[in-house]
Design a protein around this motif. Sequence first.
Motif, short mmCIF file in Angstrom:
data_model
loop_
_atom_site.label_atom_id
_atom_site.label_comp_id
_atom_site.label_asym_id
_atom_site.label_seq_id
_atom_site.Cartn_x
_atom_site.Cartn_y
_atom_site.Cartn_z
N PHE A 46 0.66 -1.27 0.02
CA PHE A 46 -0.08 0.32 -0.19
C PHE A 46 0.96 1.27 0.02
N ALA A 47 0.17 2.17 -0.52
CA ALA A 47 1.00 3.65 -0.45
C ALA A 47 0.14 4.61 0.19
N ALA A 48 0.81 5.65 1.11
CA ALA A 48 -0.02 6.62 1.49
C ALA A 48 0.97 7.65 2.06
N GLY A 49 0.57 8.84 2.42
CA GLY A 49 1.13 9.92 2.71
C GLY A 49 0.58 10.86 3.75
N PRO A 55 -3.53 13.69 6.26
CA PRO A 55 -3.17 12.53 5.37
C PRO A 55 -3.84 12.27 3.95
N THR A 56 -3.20 11.74 3.09
CA THR A 56 -3.83 11.28 1.74
C THR A 56 -4.73 10.44 1.83
N LYS A 78 0.11 10.71 -9.31
CA LYS A 78 -0.82 11.41 -10.23
C LYS A 78 -1.99 11.67 -9.27
N PRO A 79 -2.98 10.71 -8.78
CA PRO A 79 -3.99 10.84 -7.95
C PRO A 79 -3.60 11.57 -6.62
N MET A 80 -2.42 11.53 -6.16
CA MET A 80 -2.15 12.21 -4.87
C MET A 80 -1.92 13.73 -5.31
N PHE A 81 -1.42 14.10 -6.38
CA PHE A 81 -1.36 15.33 -6.60
C PHE A 81 -2.20 16.03 -7.40
N ASP A 82 -3.38 15.44 -8.13
CA ASP A 82 -4.32 15.67 -8.48
C ASP A 82 -5.54 16.01 -7.73
N ILE A 83 -5.59 15.23 -6.64
CA ILE A 83 -6.83 15.09 -5.58
C ILE A 83 -6.10 15.43 -4.27
N ASP A 84 -5.49 14.65 -3.65
CA ASP A 84 -5.08 14.85 -2.42
C ASP A 84 -4.59 15.96 -1.93
N VAL A 85 -3.60 16.45 -2.70
CA VAL A 85 -2.62 17.61 -2.39
C VAL A 85 -3.73 18.78 -2.49
N PRO A 86 -4.22 19.20 -3.57
CA PRO A 86 -5.27 20.29 -3.58
C PRO A 86 -6.34 20.32 -2.45
N LYS A 87 -6.73 19.06 -2.03
CA LYS A 87 -7.92 18.97 -1.13
C LYS A 87 -7.27 19.39 0.31
N ALA A 91 -5.38 26.51 -2.78
CA ALA A 91 -4.53 27.48 -3.47
C ALA A 91 -2.99 27.28 -3.32
N ASP A 92 -2.60 26.71 -2.18
CA ASP A 92 -1.07 26.85 -1.86
C ASP A 92 -0.70 25.46 -2.06
N ALA A 93 -1.42 24.54 -2.85
CA ALA A 93 -0.80 23.19 -3.41
C ALA A 93 0.48 23.34 -4.23
N TRP A 94 0.56 24.36 -4.76
CA TRP A 94 1.81 24.48 -5.77
C TRP A 94 3.08 24.72 -4.97
#
Length: 202
Positions: A46-49, A55-56, A78-87, A91-94
């Motif tokens: 499994f993977a998580a962060g 958490p992701t 891809k799903p982490m940075f498309d979904i988890d990080v923005p959530k 606006a600070d996801a970048w």
Amino acid sequence: MDEAMLPLDFKNVKTDFVYVTEKNGEDGRVIPTAVKSPSFPAQRMFAAGYSYRGPTRFYAVPGKAKVNADLFIKKILKPMFDIDVPKLYGADAWKVILHMDSAPAHTAKRVVTWLKSRRTKSITKEEWLANSPDVSPMGFFANGYLKQRLAQRNYTTEKGMIRAAQEEYKKIPLEIFQKSLDSWPARVLAIHKAKAFQAPNY
């Protein structure tokens, strides 16, 4: 982020083993019937962060899949940075900085190119600190904590185990994640609080 293995034993209980010697039979005691030798249970990666904001999602790596650069990008990054990080960061996801170890799939040229194409900041292989639990929150806290929680759950199938793991990871209180990060060495914590993101480990 980090990846780890979960055993698929589906029992969550200790196994009783009986060892029989010649003396057991000679002194009149009943010799128990033979038992099968214990075998190591199959495992599922499994993977998580997690970050200081939480958490992701919990990602179950496809069974028997080889974790290469393509799978790592498609199923995890891809799903982490498309979904988890923005959530988590809006606006600070970048500003988020990806923190992961130097596993081959993490440092592959294809992965580095993908991160650069998205302008995603990351701690490079050269910048990665000594291989120590002190600089790997997923390793010294989250993975072990999750396995302890799963030991309290009952499941009889692989799907049930994955569902239980996803539920337990999601239920970890934010303050516990934050305390684990507060225990980091000062120089690592400074990076993390500046929007660094601890990602999965294989």
